[in-house]
Design a protein around this motif. Sequence first.
Motif, PDB file in Angstrom:
ATOM      1  N   GLU A   9      73.411 125.166  61.531  1.00 42.77           N
ATOM      2  CA  GLU A   9      73.421 125.178  62.986  1.00 42.77           C
ATOM      3  C   GLU A   9      74.588 125.994  63.527  1.00 42.77           C
ATOM      4  OE1 GLU A   9      72.591 122.286  66.799  1.00 42.77           O
ATOM      5  OE2 GLU A   9      72.748 121.415  64.790  1.00 42.77           O
ATOM      6  N   SER A 109      66.088 123.542  64.243  1.00 41.99           N
ATOM      7  CA  SER A 109      65.514 122.383  63.569  1.00 41.99           C
ATOM      8  C   SER A 109      66.379 122.013  62.377  1.00 41.99           C
ATOM      9  CB  SER A 109      64.087 122.696  63.091  1.00 41.99           C
ATOM     10  OG  SER A 109      63.619 121.678  62.226  1.00 41.99           O
ATOM     11  N   SER A 110      66.976 120.837  62.421  1.00 39.33           N
ATOM     12  CA  SER A 110      67.783 120.371  61.295  1.00 39.33           C
ATOM     13  C   SER A 110      66.908 120.071  60.087  1.00 39.33           C
ATOM     14  CB  SER A 110      68.572 119.117  61.690  1.00 39.33           C
ATOM     15  OG  SER A 110      69.480 119.395  62.734  1.00 39.33           O
ATOM     16  N   SER A 111      65.667 119.633  60.336  1.00 42.49           N
ATOM     17  CA  SER A 111      64.760 119.292  59.239  1.00 42.49           C
ATOM     18  C   SER A 111      64.389 120.524  58.428  1.00 42.49           C
ATOM     19  CB  SER A 111      63.493 118.631  59.786  1.00 42.49           C
ATOM     20  OG  SER A 111      63.802 117.439  60.487  1.00 42.49           O
ATOM     21  N   TYR A 112      64.039 121.607  59.122  1.00 40.34           N
ATOM     22  CA  TYR A 112      63.619 122.825  58.433  1.00 40.34           C
ATOM     23  C   TYR A 112      64.770 123.811  58.266  1.00 40.34           C
ATOM     24  CZ  TYR A 112      58.760 121.364  59.001  1.00 40.34           C
ATOM     25  OH  TYR A 112      57.570 120.678  58.942  1.00 40.34           O
ATOM     26  N   GLN A 113      65.890 123.547  58.964  1.00 39.43           N
ATOM     27  CA  GLN A 113      67.066 124.411  58.931  1.00 39.43           C
ATOM     28  C   GLN A 113      66.708 125.835  59.340  1.00 39.43           C
ATOM     29  OE1 GLN A 113      68.606 123.658  54.884  1.00 39.43           O
ATOM     30  NE2 GLN A 113      70.145 122.328  55.821  1.00 39.43           N
ATOM     31  N   HIS A 170      54.768 126.365  64.617  1.00 32.60           N
ATOM     32  CA  HIS A 170      55.266 125.469  63.572  1.00 32.60           C
ATOM     33  C   HIS A 170      56.159 126.215  62.590  1.00 32.60           C
ATOM     34  CE1 HIS A 170      55.361 122.349  60.523  1.00 32.60           C
ATOM     35  NE2 HIS A 170      54.940 121.529  61.460  1.00 32.60           N
ATOM     36  N   CYS A 172      57.040 125.615  59.487  1.00 34.38           N
ATOM     37  CA  CYS A 172      56.909 125.297  58.066  1.00 34.38           C
ATOM     38  C   CYS A 172      56.961 126.526  57.165  1.00 34.38           C
ATOM     39  CB  CYS A 172      55.640 124.493  57.803  1.00 34.38           C
ATOM     40  SG  CYS A 172      54.110 125.341  58.222  1.00 34.38           S
TER      41      CYS A 172
END
Length: 226
Positions: A9, A109-113, A170, A172
Motif C-alpha cells: 500500500e 486491495s489488501s487481499s489481492y495486493q 475484478h 483476480c
Amino acid sequence: MSGELDEGERTFRLCCEQFIQHSQACGDGWMWEDVKGSEDGYMKKTLLKTRSDSGAPSKASRMSKDDETIKLEFEAQAVDEEEVDDDDIGNTTANGPELIRYEYHVVYSSSYQTPVLYFRASSSDGRPLTLEEMWASVGDHYRARLLQGPWDTITQQEHPLLGQPFFVLHPCRTQEFMSPIVTAAKGENRSLNYIIAWLSIVGPVVGLSLPLSYASAASQLEATPD
C-alpha cells in the motif's frame, strides 16, 4: 486503517501521488480523496460523456469536471459546446445529447495486493446505469473478450471504503497480466509507475483512457513495486 501501511500500500500511494502530479500538470482531473474518520483514501476522477442515439456513450468531454460543476450541468440539462468534442456536437438532437456522469475510483486491495478499479455512472436525472447498460458502453474491441465471462470480469459490489454500490473490474487476474510488465521493467533496469501501466490496460475497457503524455511521464517516475 490502524497501524502502519504495508509495503504494497505504501508503493500504491507513492504511485498515486506521482500519477496525480502528472494529472494536475496535464489537466486530466484525477485527485486523491481521503475517507472521513479514517486514514484510508483512494484516487478519483469524475467526467461527463454524451450518450448517442444508439444508447452507447460517445467520447468523453475534453475536460473533467468536479462534482459541483457536474451537478449544475445536470440541473440545467444543457451542454456547453466548448467542453464537448466536435464528434459529440454532431450527435446532438434538438434537445441536446443526454449527459452521463461517470465516476472512477482506484482503490488498493489488501487481499489481492493490487489496485482495483471501481466505477459507476448515472444519467442526468440521477438514475444509475444498470450492469446491462454498462456492458453496452464497452467498446466492441473489448466486449467480445469480456463476454466470455462477464460475471467474472465486471461485477457489482459494495465499495470497500464508501459502502455504496459500484461496478468493479475484478482484480483476480491483475497479478497475472501485470507480472510480465514488472519483470520486464526490472530486467531493463527502468522505472515503472504501476498505476500508469495498470490503468492504461484496464481503463479503456470501461471507457477510461489516459492521455499519451502519461507514457512519457512514466519513464521519469521511480516508483517500481517489488
